[in-house]
Structures are given as structure tokens and as C-alpha cells.
Design a protein around this motif. Structure first.
Motif, PDB file in Angstrom:
ATOM      1  N   ARG A 185     -96.157 -13.636   0.617  1.00  0.00           N
ATOM      2  CA  ARG A 185     -95.260 -14.502   1.394  1.00  0.00           C
ATOM      3  C   ARG A 185     -95.901 -15.035   2.684  1.00  0.00           C
ATOM      4  NH1 ARG A 185     -90.021 -14.228  -0.532  1.00  0.00           N
ATOM      5  NH2 ARG A 185     -89.692 -12.597  -2.067  1.00  0.00           N
ATOM      6  N   ARG A 186     -97.075 -14.582   3.000  1.00  0.00           N
ATOM      7  CA  ARG A 186     -97.760 -15.022   4.222  1.00  0.00           C
ATOM      8  C   ARG A 186     -98.036 -16.521   4.165  1.00  0.00           C
ATOM      9  NH1 ARG A 186    -100.311 -11.912   7.663  1.00  0.00           N
ATOM     10  NH2 ARG A 186    -100.551 -10.250   6.132  1.00  0.00           N
ATOM     11  N   ASP A 187     -97.757 -17.213   5.269  1.00  0.00           N
ATOM     12  CA  ASP A 187     -98.077 -18.638   5.356  1.00  0.00           C
ATOM     13  C   ASP A 187     -99.588 -18.759   5.463  1.00  0.00           C
ATOM     14  OD1 ASP A 187     -98.542 -21.293   6.025  1.00  0.00           O
ATOM     15  OD2 ASP A 187     -96.808 -21.428   7.359  1.00  0.00           O
ATOM     16  N   ARG A 188    -100.203 -19.309   4.429  1.00  0.00           N
ATOM     17  CA  ARG A 188    -101.656 -19.424   4.346  1.00  0.00           C
ATOM     18  C   ARG A 188    -102.131 -20.863   4.564  1.00  0.00           C
ATOM     19  NH1 ARG A 188    -103.791 -14.932   2.547  1.00  0.00           N
ATOM     20  NH2 ARG A 188    -102.370 -13.326   1.818  1.00  0.00           N
ATOM     21  N   GLY A 189    -101.203 -21.727   4.968  1.00  0.00           N
ATOM     22  CA  GLY A 189    -101.573 -23.124   5.170  1.00  0.00           C
ATOM     23  C   GLY A 189    -101.706 -23.896   3.868  1.00  0.00           C
ATOM     24  N   MET A 190    -101.204 -23.327   2.765  1.00  0.00           N
ATOM     25  CA  MET A 190    -101.222 -24.001   1.473  1.00  0.00           C
ATOM     26  C   MET A 190    -100.168 -25.107   1.491  1.00  0.00           C
ATOM     27  SD  MET A 190    -101.269 -20.468  -0.766  1.00  0.00           S
ATOM     28  CE  MET A 190    -101.407 -21.241  -2.368  1.00  0.00           C
ATOM     29  N   PHE A 191    -100.190 -25.977   0.514  1.00  0.00           N
ATOM     30  CA  PHE A 191     -99.215 -27.064   0.450  1.00  0.00           C
ATOM     31  C   PHE A 191     -97.792 -26.519   0.480  1.00  0.00           C
ATOM     32  CE2 PHE A 191     -96.562 -30.239  -1.594  1.00  0.00           C
ATOM     33  CZ  PHE A 191     -96.884 -31.359  -0.855  1.00  0.00           C
ATOM     34  N   PHE A 192     -97.531 -25.445  -0.266  1.00  0.00           N
ATOM     35  CA  PHE A 192     -96.212 -24.807  -0.254  1.00  0.00           C
ATOM     36  C   PHE A 192     -96.207 -23.567   0.639  1.00  0.00           C
ATOM     37  CE2 PHE A 192     -96.192 -27.326  -4.122  1.00  0.00           C
ATOM     38  CZ  PHE A 192     -95.017 -28.025  -3.938  1.00  0.00           C
ATOM     39  N   LYS A 193     -97.147 -23.500   1.524  1.00  0.00           N
ATOM     40  CA  LYS A 193     -97.323 -22.454   2.538  1.00  0.00           C
ATOM     41  C   LYS A 193     -97.825 -21.135   1.955  1.00  0.00           C
ATOM     42  CE  LYS A 193     -94.039 -24.200   5.971  1.00  0.00           C
ATOM     43  NZ  LYS A 193     -94.418 -25.461   6.177  1.00  0.00           N
ATOM     44  N   SER A 194     -97.050 -20.495   1.079  1.00  0.00           N
ATOM     45  CA  SER A 194     -97.410 -19.155   0.620  1.00  0.00           C
ATOM     46  C   SER A 194     -97.714 -19.129  -0.876  1.00  0.00           C
ATOM     47  CB  SER A 194     -96.266 -18.176   0.912  1.00  0.00           C
ATOM     48  OG  SER A 194     -95.160 -18.435   0.052  1.00  0.00           O
ATOM     49  N   ILE A 195     -98.328 -18.043  -1.295  1.00  0.00           N
ATOM     50  CA  ILE A 195     -98.576 -17.819  -2.716  1.00  0.00           C
ATOM     51  C   ILE A 195     -97.245 -17.714  -3.451  1.00  0.00           C
ATOM     52  CG2 ILE A 195     -99.417 -16.079  -4.357  1.00  0.00           C
ATOM     53  CD1 ILE A 195    -101.768 -15.603  -2.371  1.00  0.00           C
ATOM     54  N   HIS A 196     -96.297 -16.975  -2.876  1.00  0.00           N
ATOM     55  CA  HIS A 196     -94.996 -16.798  -3.529  1.00  0.00           C
ATOM     56  C   HIS A 196     -94.293 -18.144  -3.723  1.00  0.00           C
ATOM     57  CE1 HIS A 196     -91.520 -14.420  -4.818  1.00  0.00           C
ATOM     58  NE2 HIS A 196     -90.796 -15.329  -4.198  1.00  0.00           N
ATOM     59  N   ALA A 197     -94.303 -18.979  -2.701  1.00  0.00           N
ATOM     60  CA  ALA A 197     -93.648 -20.294  -2.804  1.00  0.00           C
ATOM     61  C   ALA A 197     -94.354 -21.169  -3.830  1.00  0.00           C
ATOM     62  CB  ALA A 197     -93.618 -20.975  -1.439  1.00  0.00           C
ATOM     63  N   THR A 198     -95.669 -21.055  -3.932  1.00  0.00           N
ATOM     64  CA  THR A 198     -96.419 -21.838  -4.920  1.00  0.00           C
ATOM     65  C   THR A 198     -96.102 -21.360  -6.332  1.00  0.00           C
ATOM     66  OG1 THR A 198     -98.158 -22.223  -3.283  1.00  0.00           O
ATOM     67  CG2 THR A 198     -98.730 -22.635  -5.590  1.00  0.00           C
ATOM     68  N   LEU A 199     -96.005 -20.050  -6.532  1.00  0.00           N
ATOM     69  CA  LEU A 199     -95.603 -19.516  -7.840  1.00  0.00           C
ATOM     70  C   LEU A 199     -94.216 -20.013  -8.215  1.00  0.00           C
ATOM     71  CD1 LEU A 199     -96.859 -15.833  -7.461  1.00  0.00           C
ATOM     72  CD2 LEU A 199     -97.841 -17.595  -8.962  1.00  0.00           C
ATOM     73  N   ASN A 200     -93.289 -20.025  -7.249  1.00  0.00           N
ATOM     74  CA  ASN A 200     -91.941 -20.543  -7.478  1.00  0.00           C
ATOM     75  C   ASN A 200     -91.986 -22.013  -7.866  1.00  0.00           C
ATOM     76  OD1 ASN A 200     -89.165 -19.383  -7.208  1.00  0.00           O
ATOM     77  ND2 ASN A 200     -90.176 -18.257  -5.565  1.00  0.00           N
ATOM     78  N   HIS A 201     -92.786 -22.788  -7.151  1.00  0.00           N
ATOM     79  CA  HIS A 201     -92.901 -24.219  -7.435  1.00  0.00           C
ATOM     80  C   HIS A 201     -93.369 -24.441  -8.878  1.00  0.00           C
ATOM     81  CE1 HIS A 201     -93.946 -28.456  -7.036  1.00  0.00           C
ATOM     82  NE2 HIS A 201     -95.144 -28.155  -7.505  1.00  0.00           N
ATOM     83  N   LEU A 202     -94.354 -23.676  -9.305  1.00  0.00           N
ATOM     84  CA  LEU A 202     -94.858 -23.828 -10.667  1.00  0.00           C
ATOM     85  C   LEU A 202     -93.771 -23.589 -11.711  1.00  0.00           C
ATOM     86  CD1 LEU A 202     -98.415 -22.274 -10.495  1.00  0.00           C
ATOM     87  CD2 LEU A 202     -97.817 -24.545 -11.328  1.00  0.00           C
ATOM     88  N   VAL A 203     -93.005 -22.526 -11.545  1.00  0.00           N
ATOM     89  CA  VAL A 203     -91.940 -22.244 -12.509  1.00  0.00           C
ATOM     90  C   VAL A 203     -90.882 -23.349 -12.453  1.00  0.00           C
ATOM     91  CG1 VAL A 203     -90.102 -20.627 -13.144  1.00  0.00           C
ATOM     92  CG2 VAL A 203     -92.347 -19.751 -12.495  1.00  0.00           C
ATOM     93  N   HIS A 204     -90.501 -23.739 -11.246  1.00  0.00           N
ATOM     94  CA  HIS A 204     -89.478 -24.778 -11.073  1.00  0.00           C
ATOM     95  C   HIS A 204     -89.895 -26.088 -11.747  1.00  0.00           C
ATOM     96  CE1 HIS A 204     -86.441 -27.232  -9.125  1.00  0.00           C
ATOM     97  NE2 HIS A 204     -87.406 -28.005  -8.633  1.00  0.00           N
ATOM     98  N   ILE A 205     -91.108 -26.532 -11.513  1.00  0.00           N
ATOM     99  CA  ILE A 205     -91.574 -27.799 -12.078  1.00  0.00           C
ATOM    100  C   ILE A 205     -91.810 -27.668 -13.583  1.00  0.00           C
ATOM    101  CG2 ILE A 205     -93.408 -29.539 -12.034  1.00  0.00           C
ATOM    102  CD1 ILE A 205     -91.369 -29.614  -9.660  1.00  0.00           C
ATOM    103  N   ASP A 206     -92.255 -26.510 -14.038  1.00  0.00           N
ATOM    104  CA  ASP A 206     -92.432 -26.308 -15.478  1.00  0.00           C
ATOM    105  C   ASP A 206     -91.094 -26.418 -16.215  1.00  0.00           C
ATOM    106  OD1 ASP A 206     -95.096 -26.010 -15.090  1.00  0.00           O
ATOM    107  OD2 ASP A 206     -95.169 -23.879 -15.588  1.00  0.00           O
ATOM    108  N   ILE A 207     -90.044 -25.878 -15.622  1.00  0.00           N
ATOM    109  CA  ILE A 207     -88.704 -26.010 -16.220  1.00  0.00           C
ATOM    110  C   ILE A 207     -88.339 -27.491 -16.311  1.00  0.00           C
ATOM    111  CG2 ILE A 207     -86.241 -25.597 -15.809  1.00  0.00           C
ATOM    112  CD1 ILE A 207     -87.133 -22.850 -14.580  1.00  0.00           C
ATOM    113  N   ARG A 208     -88.647 -28.216 -15.257  1.00  0.00           N
ATOM    114  CA  ARG A 208     -88.343 -29.655 -15.210  1.00  0.00           C
ATOM    115  C   ARG A 208     -89.130 -30.417 -16.284  1.00  0.00           C
ATOM    116  NH1 ARG A 208     -86.358 -33.576 -12.189  1.00  0.00           N
ATOM    117  NH2 ARG A 208     -87.572 -35.465 -11.863  1.00  0.00           N
TER     118      ARG A 208
END
Length: 169
Positions: free
Chosen positions: A37-60
Motif C-alpha cells: 500500500r506504500r505510495d511508490r510514485g506509480m501511476f496508481f500510487k501503490s502496488i495494491h492499487a495497481t493490482l486492483n486496477h488490473l482486476v477492475h479493467i479486466d472485468i471491463r
């Protein structure tokens, strides 16, 4: 196999996708919730948020491939706040993807989908193009996560498609 078809592409990439997501979630489990969950400066900030984004967009995207329709777009949509729930959602989704691409129903490949991209341009695109986007999008964001894992000293390992275990060829 004499030649590789578009259906074969889907089969191979679905298997590859599942394999790579399994590796990714095992590594992410090792770093713990605080690091995920650490903000790493990624597009979605954290690894957890990026993993969430992948699942969310894959469903879409899976919705677009299955029906030509998709849920409302929310780039920052949260599928699961809890890592174990998110991992199970990923596993279930990967199984659904494999079932979809290996089904005998290929009528979806004849369809088109009007789609407005993040650039604001509306296009009428063949639905098979979304299968390609599906796997490309996953690879793009997995690489962001694997880069962060590498910085933490974790080796992601092999990512070569031809080395996917149990290729369905």
C-alpha cells in the motif's frame, strides 16, 4: 499444430496471463500489506492499487468481449480492499478468462464495439482487438509492479511467453 490461429493466441495468452498473475501475487504476498500500500510514485500510487486496477479493467474488457458492453469506466475503481479477497478475485477472473477464450462460441469475434478512448476519440473497433488490449494492458501494469519488486530485491523470474508451463498447443 500446423499454424497458430487467433483462437490459439487467446488460449496461449490466457494461460500465460494466469501463470504471470500467480507469480505476481505470490511475490506481493511476501512483501506484506504495508509495502503493497506504500505510495511508490506509480501511476496508481501503490502496488495494491495497481493490482486492483488490473482486476477492475479486466472485468471491463471481458464484458466488452462477452457482450459488447462494459461497466462504467472508473480508472481508480476498487474491486477489493483486502489482499486475500483481491487475490481470489484475480484467480476467479483468470479462470473466467480461460473459460471464455477456450469456449466453442466464437461469434463475439465478428462484433464491433463503439469505444471512446482516454484520448476522447470515439472509434468503432472490432471486438477481437479488445482481446489483444486485454493482455497488453496486463503486461503493461505488471511491469510497473515488477519494477517496484525488483527495487525491493525480489526477482520476478521468467516472463517469456514460450516458456509458459503447460501451453495448450
Amino acid at each position: 499444430m500446423a499454424k497458430m490461429t487467433f483462437d490459439d493466441y487467446g488460449h496461449v495468452m490466457a494461460r500465460y496471463n494466469r501463470w504471470q498473475n500467480d507469480v505476481l501475487f505470490k511475490l506481493c504476498d511476501q512483501i506484506g500489506d504495508e509495502e503493497r500500500r506504500r505510495d511508490r510514485g506509480m501511476f496508481f500510487k501503490s502496488i495494491h492499487a495497481t493490482l486492483n486496477h488490473l482486476v477492475h479493467i479486466d472485468i471491463r474488457i471481458l464484458g466488452i468481449m462477452k457482450t459488447g458492453e462494459a461497466p462504467v469506466y472508473d480508472a481508480h475503481g476498487t474491486v477489493a480492499d483486502d489482499f486475500d479477497t483481491l487475490r481470489q478475485a484475480r484467480r476467479d477472473l483468470d479462470a473466467e478468462i480461460e473459460a471464455f477464450v477456450t469456449s466453442d462460441d466464437h461469434d463475439w469475434q465478428d462484433g464491433f464495439r463503439e469505444f471512446t478512448g482516454v484520448d476522447g476519440i470515439t472509434r468503432n473497433l472490432p471486438r477481437p482487438l479488445f482481446l489483444i488490449q486485454f493482455f497488453n494492458h496486463q503486461t503493461h501494469h505488471r511491469s510497473q509492479i515488477t519494477s517496484e519488486l525488483h527495487k525491493m530485491g525480489l526477482d520476478y523470474g521468467i516472463t517469456d511467453v514460450p516458456l509458459t508451463p503447460d501451453l495448450p498447443l
